[in-house]
Design an enzyme around this catalytic site. Structure first.
Site, PDB file in Angstrom:
ATOM      1  N   LYS A   1       8.687   8.624  -4.779  1.00 44.62           N
ATOM      2  CA  LYS A   1       7.678   7.467  -4.922  1.00 44.62           C
ATOM      3  C   LYS A   1       8.162   6.343  -5.819  1.00 44.62           C
ATOM      4  O   LYS A   1       8.331   6.818  -6.954  1.00 44.62           O
ATOM      5  CB  LYS A   1       6.476   8.232  -5.644  1.00 44.62           C
ATOM      6  CG  LYS A   1       5.431   7.172  -5.772  1.00 44.62           C
ATOM      7  CD  LYS A   1       3.920   7.802  -6.260  1.00 44.62           C
ATOM      8  CE  LYS A   1       3.049   6.848  -6.768  1.00 44.62           C
ATOM      9  NZ  LYS A   1       1.761   7.337  -7.531  1.00 44.62           N
TER      10      LYS A   1
ATOM     11  N   ASP B   1       1.125   0.339 -10.267  1.00 47.19           N
ATOM     12  CA  ASP B   1       0.022   0.832  -9.664  1.00 47.19           C
ATOM     13  C   ASP B   1      -1.336   0.342 -10.465  1.00 47.19           C
ATOM     14  O   ASP B   1      -1.875   0.934 -11.281  1.00 47.19           O
ATOM     15  CB  ASP B   1      -0.076   2.422  -9.508  1.00 47.19           C
ATOM     16  CG  ASP B   1      -1.213   2.924  -8.862  1.00 47.19           C
ATOM     17  OD1 ASP B   1      -1.969   2.329  -8.009  1.00 47.19           O
ATOM     18  OD2 ASP B   1      -1.212   4.182  -9.039  1.00 47.19           O
TER      19      ASP B   1
ATOM     20  N   LYS C   1      -8.113   0.573 -11.289  1.00 47.85           N
ATOM     21  CA  LYS C   1      -8.045   1.550 -12.075  1.00 47.85           C
ATOM     22  C   LYS C   1      -8.822   0.768 -13.335  1.00 47.85           C
ATOM     23  O   LYS C   1      -8.775  -0.516 -13.413  1.00 47.85           O
ATOM     24  CB  LYS C   1      -6.603   2.015 -12.710  1.00 47.85           C
ATOM     25  CG  LYS C   1      -5.749   2.839 -11.713  1.00 47.85           C
ATOM     26  CD  LYS C   1      -4.505   3.110 -12.237  1.00 47.85           C
ATOM     27  CE  LYS C   1      -3.601   4.055 -11.380  1.00 47.85           C
ATOM     28  NZ  LYS C   1      -4.318   5.395 -11.347  1.00 47.85           N
TER      29      LYS C   1
ATOM     30  N   ASP D   1       5.279   4.018 -12.588  1.00 49.35           N
ATOM     31  CA  ASP D   1       4.705   4.896 -11.354  1.00 49.35           C
ATOM     32  C   ASP D   1       5.698   4.892 -10.220  1.00 49.35           C
ATOM     33  O   ASP D   1       5.815   5.621  -9.170  1.00 49.35           O
ATOM     34  CB  ASP D   1       3.455   4.378 -10.847  1.00 49.35           C
ATOM     35  CG  ASP D   1       2.548   5.261 -10.135  1.00 49.35           C
ATOM     36  OD1 ASP D   1       2.800   6.658 -10.215  1.00 49.35           O
ATOM     37  OD2 ASP D   1       1.879   4.620  -9.222  1.00 49.35           O
TER      38      ASP D   1
ATOM     39  N   ASP E   1      -6.303   3.953  -4.455  1.00 50.62           N
ATOM     40  CA  ASP E   1      -5.391   4.444  -5.654  1.00 50.62           C
ATOM     41  C   ASP E   1      -4.659   5.714  -5.353  1.00 50.62           C
ATOM     42  O   ASP E   1      -4.119   6.158  -6.214  1.00 50.62           O
ATOM     43  CB  ASP E   1      -6.329   4.742  -6.810  1.00 50.62           C
ATOM     44  CG  ASP E   1      -5.710   4.830  -8.310  1.00 50.62           C
ATOM     45  OD1 ASP E   1      -4.452   4.308  -8.265  1.00 50.62           O
ATOM     46  OD2 ASP E   1      -6.272   5.172  -9.260  1.00 50.62           O
TER      47      ASP E   1
ATOM     48  N   GLU F   1      -2.449   6.086  -3.382  1.00 49.23           N
ATOM     49  CA  GLU F   1      -1.473   5.651  -2.712  1.00 49.23           C
ATOM     50  C   GLU F   1      -0.102   6.331  -2.766  1.00 49.23           C
ATOM     51  O   GLU F   1       0.595   6.044  -1.602  1.00 49.23           O
ATOM     52  CB  GLU F   1      -1.275   4.039  -3.346  1.00 49.23           C
ATOM     53  CG  GLU F   1      -0.129   3.781  -4.310  1.00 49.23           C
ATOM     54  CD  GLU F   1      -0.712   4.631  -5.623  1.00 49.23           C
ATOM     55  OE1 GLU F   1      -1.809   5.167  -5.946  1.00 49.23           O
ATOM     56  OE2 GLU F   1       0.412   4.895  -6.618  1.00 49.23           O
TER      57      GLU F   1
ATOM     58  N   ARG G   1       0.743   9.057  -2.092  1.00 47.92           N
ATOM     59  CA  ARG G   1       0.863   9.925  -0.812  1.00 47.92           C
ATOM     60  C   ARG G   1       1.144   9.304   0.429  1.00 47.92           C
ATOM     61  O   ARG G   1       1.565   9.620   1.523  1.00 47.92           O
ATOM     62  CB  ARG G   1      -0.307  10.960  -0.730  1.00 47.92           C
ATOM     63  CG  ARG G   1      -1.767  10.335  -0.539  1.00 47.92           C
ATOM     64  CD  ARG G   1      -2.583  11.379  -1.010  1.00 47.92           C
ATOM     65  NE  ARG G   1      -2.901  11.437  -2.446  1.00 47.92           N
ATOM     66  CZ  ARG G   1      -3.847  12.062  -3.162  1.00 47.92           C
ATOM     67  NH1 ARG G   1      -4.746  12.662  -2.389  1.00 47.92           N
ATOM     68  NH2 ARG G   1      -3.847  11.960  -4.301  1.00 47.92           N
TER      69      ARG G   1
HETATM   70  N1  BES Z   1       0.005   6.859  -9.998  1.00 50.20           N
HETATM   71  C1  BES Z   1      -1.320   7.735 -10.031  1.00 50.20           C
HETATM   72  C2  BES Z   1      -1.175   9.179 -10.869  1.00 50.20           C
HETATM   73  C3  BES Z   1      -0.832   9.107 -12.292  1.00 50.20           C
HETATM   74  C4  BES Z   1      -2.032   9.241 -13.242  1.00 50.20           C
HETATM   75  C5  BES Z   1       0.517   9.175 -12.857  1.00 50.20           C
HETATM   76  C6  BES Z   1      -1.649   9.171 -14.650  1.00 50.20           C
HETATM   77  C7  BES Z   1       0.779   9.036 -14.146  1.00 50.20           C
HETATM   78  C8  BES Z   1      -0.148   9.241 -15.022  1.00 50.20           C
HETATM   79  C9  BES Z   1      -1.715   7.932  -8.775  1.00 50.20           C
HETATM   80  O1  BES Z   1      -1.292   6.878  -7.883  1.00 50.20           O
HETATM   81  C10 BES Z   1      -3.177   7.987  -8.987  1.00 50.20           C
HETATM   82  O2  BES Z   1      -3.772   6.993  -9.098  1.00 50.20           O
HETATM   83  N2  BES Z   1      -3.784   9.232  -8.539  1.00 50.20           N
HETATM   84  C11 BES Z   1      -5.143   9.232  -8.379  1.00 50.20           C
HETATM   85  C12 BES Z   1      -5.397  10.144  -7.252  1.00 50.20           C
HETATM   86  C13 BES Z   1      -7.148  10.136  -7.024  1.00 50.20           C
HETATM   87  C14 BES Z   1      -7.580   8.795  -6.795  1.00 50.20           C
HETATM   88  C15 BES Z   1      -7.400  11.265  -6.002  1.00 50.20           C
HETATM   89  C16 BES Z   1      -5.398  10.026  -9.730  1.00 50.20           C
HETATM   90  O3  BES Z   1      -4.493  10.993 -10.257  1.00 50.20           O
HETATM   91  O4  BES Z   1      -6.488   9.795 -10.321  1.00 50.20           O
HETATM   92 ZN    ZN Z   2       0.224   6.028  -8.267  1.00 51.79          ZN
HETATM   93 MN    MN Z   3      -2.777   5.228  -7.732  1.00 52.36          MN
END
Ligand code: BES
Ligand code: ZN
Ligand code: MN
Length: 495
Positions: A259, A264, A271, A282, A341, A343, A345
Site C-alpha cells: 500500500k 492520506d 481525517k 501511509d 478513508d 482507501e 484496501r
Molecule cells: N492509513 C490509515 C490507517 C492508519 C491509522 C495508519 C493510523 C497509521 C496510523 C487508513 O487508511 C485508515 O484511515 N483507516 C481507517 C479505516 C476506517 C475508516 C474503517 C482507520 O483505521 O480509522
Molecule cells: Zn490510509
Molecule cells: Mn485512510
C-alpha cells in the site's frame, strides 16, 4: 560513515575512541580484558564504582583512560554471554554508535577479537542501521548536533572472512535505508510519480521496473485504485518490480504487494487535523516492498520475486470520490465505498488481483499501514499477520523471531465475512460496526486474493516509531518488513 574490518591488534593502537563488550556478572570479553590490562584495571574499577551490570545495552564511558592513546573507551553490556552471538554483536555495535555518535569522536574501534566472522559482520550491519539519519532538510544544525563518527573499524581475527559475510548484509542495509528514506520524505516531495521514479532508479541493480499510469490502469479497469486518486492533482501509479534471480527465470515468483498512499487525508471522509501529518507514512507498505526488492537485488538472491506498489494520494476535492460511490474493481467485483478513508484496501484490491492474475505467484504477501485498529489491538511492537495458508504463516513467524520484527497472528473468521456484504454492491469497504476493524479490513482483502496462498501484514503500528525503541532504528521510519521478508526468502525460497 566508512566501515572497515581490521586485524586484531591491542586496544593501545586505537587512535580515537573504542568500545568493548562486558557480559552479565562482570564477565569481560577479550577486548575488555585487554582494555582492563592496558589501563591498569580501569574497567573492573569503573564497573565496581557504578551500577553497570552487563545487561544488554547498558553503557559506561571511560574518559581519558590512563596509558592508552584513545581519548575514550566505552564499555557496552552484552547480556548473558560469554559467546558473542551475531545478535549480541549487532546490538553491541548499535549501542556503541548511539552512545558515541555526538561525542566528538571521529574514529571508532569496535573490539571484537573474540567473535566469529558472522558476528563481526553483523556488528558492521548493526552500526550501519544505527547510523541512519534523515537530515536532508535540516540546514541549520550546528556542528554539535551532527554525528561526529566518520569511520568505524571493526577489530577482528579474520577481516577477510568478515568482509565476505558482510557483503549481503550491506545489501539488506541498502534496502532498509531505501525504505526509511521513502517513508521519511515529506508528502509534497514524495508523491506517486516521484516514488515511482525512485524505484525506477533501482534498475541499476538488475531489477526490471514497469510503471503503469492512469491511462493504462483505466484500460485495465482498475476502478478501485483509481477511485482513491480521483481527488488528487497527482497521477496515480502502479509500479511492477521484478527480480529474476532463480536458475529457472520462468519459475513461479514470490510476490509482495504494498500500500503506497503517499498522503492520506481521508478524502471526503476527512481525517481530523491533529496528527494528520503522520499520514505521510501511509506508503510504508510500498516503501517496505521497494526496500525488499532493493535488498534482494543487492545481494543477488537466488529467487524470482515480484513487487507491486499501488501509489496514490488520497485527497478531498471536487473530483474526489464520495461516500456512497460504487466502483468496479479490476477483479470485476463492485465495491460500495462507504468511507473514503478506508482507501488502503481499495488500493490493495486491484494490486492483489493484478498480482495473482499476471504472475501466478507461489504466494502473495501484502504490507499495508491499513488500520488504526491494529494499533488498538497490538500496540506498536507487533504487526498483525493474517494468513489463508498455515505453512506460510509459520514461516513468517519464524522469520519474525529470527529478525526481531514483531508479528502476531490474527484470525480471518469466515463468520465475519458477511459483515462486509453490501446491499448495493458486491462488497462494502467498511463493516459499519466498531469491533474488529483490522480483521474486517483483512476480510475485505481476502476477497481479492482469488484463493492464492496469501498473507496480509497490517504494519500501521510498526512502520514508524517515535521515540525509537531499538538502537538500530533511530526515531522515525523503521524500515519494518525488509529484514522480515528478506529472511523469509533467504530461509525458504532460494535455489
Ligand atoms: N492509513 C490509515 C490507517 C492508519 C491509522 C495508519 C493510523 C497509521 C496510523 C487508513 O487508511 C485508515 O484511515 N483507516 C481507517 C479505516 C476506517 C475508516 C474503517 C482507520 O483505521 O480509522
Ligand atoms: Zn490510509
Ligand atoms: Mn485512510
Amino acid at each position: 560513515m566508512k566501515i572497515e574490518f581490521i586485524p586484531a591488534v591491542g586496544v593501545s593502537e586505537a587512535p580515537d575512541a573504542l568500545a568493548v563488550l562486558v557480559f552479565e556478572e562482570g564477565v569481560l570479553s577479550a577486548g575488555a580484558e585487554d582494555l582492563d590490562r592496558a589501563t591498569g584495571g580501569a574497567v573492573r574499577r569503573a564497573i565496581a564504582a557504578s551500577r553497570f551490570t552487563g545487561k544488554s545495552g547498558q553503557t559506561l564511558d571511560l574518559l581519558a583512560p590512563n596509558a592508552i592513546k584513545a581519548g575514550r573507551a566505552l564499555i557496552v553490556g552484552g547480556g548473558p554471554g560469554p559467546e558473542i552471538a551475531a545478535e549480541t554483536a549487532e546490538s553491541f555495535a548499535a549501542h556503541a554508535y548511539q552512545a558515541l555518535k555526538l561525542s566528538g569522536a571521529e574514529h571508532l574501534w569496535l573490539m571484537l577479537a573474540g567473535a566469529a566472522p558472522d558476528a563481526v559482520a553483523q556488528a558492521a550491519f548493526g552500526a550501519r542501521l544505527a547510523a541512519y539519519r534523515f537530515d536532508r532538510y535540516r540546514t541549520k544544525d550546528g556542528e554539535d548536533k551532527k554525528p561526529s563518527i566518520q569511520r568505524l573499524s571493526v577489530v577482528c581475527v579474520d577481516p577477510k572472512a568478515a568482509k565476505k559475510l558482510a557483503a549481503p548484509l550491506g545489501g539488506i542495509a541498502d534496502g532498509i535505508e531505501f525504505t526509511r528514506d521513502l517513508v521519511s520524505e515529506p508528502p509534497n516531495v514524495l508523491y506517486p510519480e516521484e516514488f515511482a521514479r525512485r524505484v525506477k532508479k533501482l534498475e541499476k541493480l538488475g531489477l526490471e521496473v514497469e510503471i503503469l499510469g492512469e491511462k493504462e490502469m483505466k484500460k485495465l479497469g482498475m476502478g478501485a485504485l483509481l477511485g482513491v486518486g480521483q481527488g488528487s492533482e497527482r497521477e496515480t501509479q502502479l509500479v511492477v518490480v521484478q527480480w529474476k534471480g532463480a536458475k529457472d527465470k520462468d519459475a513461479a515468483p514470490v510476490a509482495f504487494v504494498g500500500k503506497g498512499v503517499t498522503f492520506d487525508t481521508g478524502g471526503i471522509s476527512l481525517k481530523p487535523a491533529e496528527g494528520m501529518e503522520d499520514m505521510k507514512w501511509d506508503m510504508g507498505g510500498a516503501g517496505a516492498v521497494a526496500g525488499l526488492m532493493c535488498a534482494l537485488a543487492s545481494r543477488k538472491a537466488k529467487v524470482n520475486a515480484v513487487g507491486i506498489l499501488g501509489l496514490v494520494e488520497n485527497m478531498p476535492d471536487g473530483a474526489a470520490q464520495r461516500p456512497g460511490d460504487i466502483v468496479t474493481s479490476y477483479s470485476g467485483q463492485t465495491i460500495e465505498v462507504l468511507n473514503t478513508d478506508a482507501e488502503g484496501r481499495l488500493v490493495l484490491a486491484d494490486a492483489l488481483w493484478y498480482c495473482q492474475e499476471r504472475f501466478k505467484p507461489q504466494f502473495m504477501i501484502d504490507l499495508a499501514t491499513l488500520t488504526g485498529a491494529i494499533i488498538v489491538a497490538l500496540g506498536n511492537d507487533f504487526a498483525g499477520l493474517y494468513a489463508n495458508d498455515e505453512a506460510l504463516a509459520e514461516k513468517l513467524l519464524a522469520a519474525s523471531k529470527a529478525e526481531k520484527e514483531g508479528l502476531w497472528r490474527m484470525p480471518l473468521p469466515a463468520a465475519y465475512d458477511k459483515l462486509i456484504d453490501s446491499m448495493a454492491a458486491d462488497v462494502k469497504n467498511i463493516s459499519g460496526g466498531r469491533g474488529g476493524g483490522s480483521i474486517t479490513a483483512a476480510m475485505f482483502l481476502q476477497r481479492f486474493t482469488n484463493g492464492v496462498p496469501w498473507v496480509h501484514l497490517d504494519i500501521a503500528g510498526t512502520a514508524w516509531r517515535k521515540p525509537s525503541v531499538a538502537p538500530t532504528s533511530p526515531d522515525g521510519a523503521t524500515g519494518y518488513g525488509v529484514r522480515l521478508l528478506n529472511r523469509l526468502v533467504a530461509d525458504n525460497y532460494e535455489d
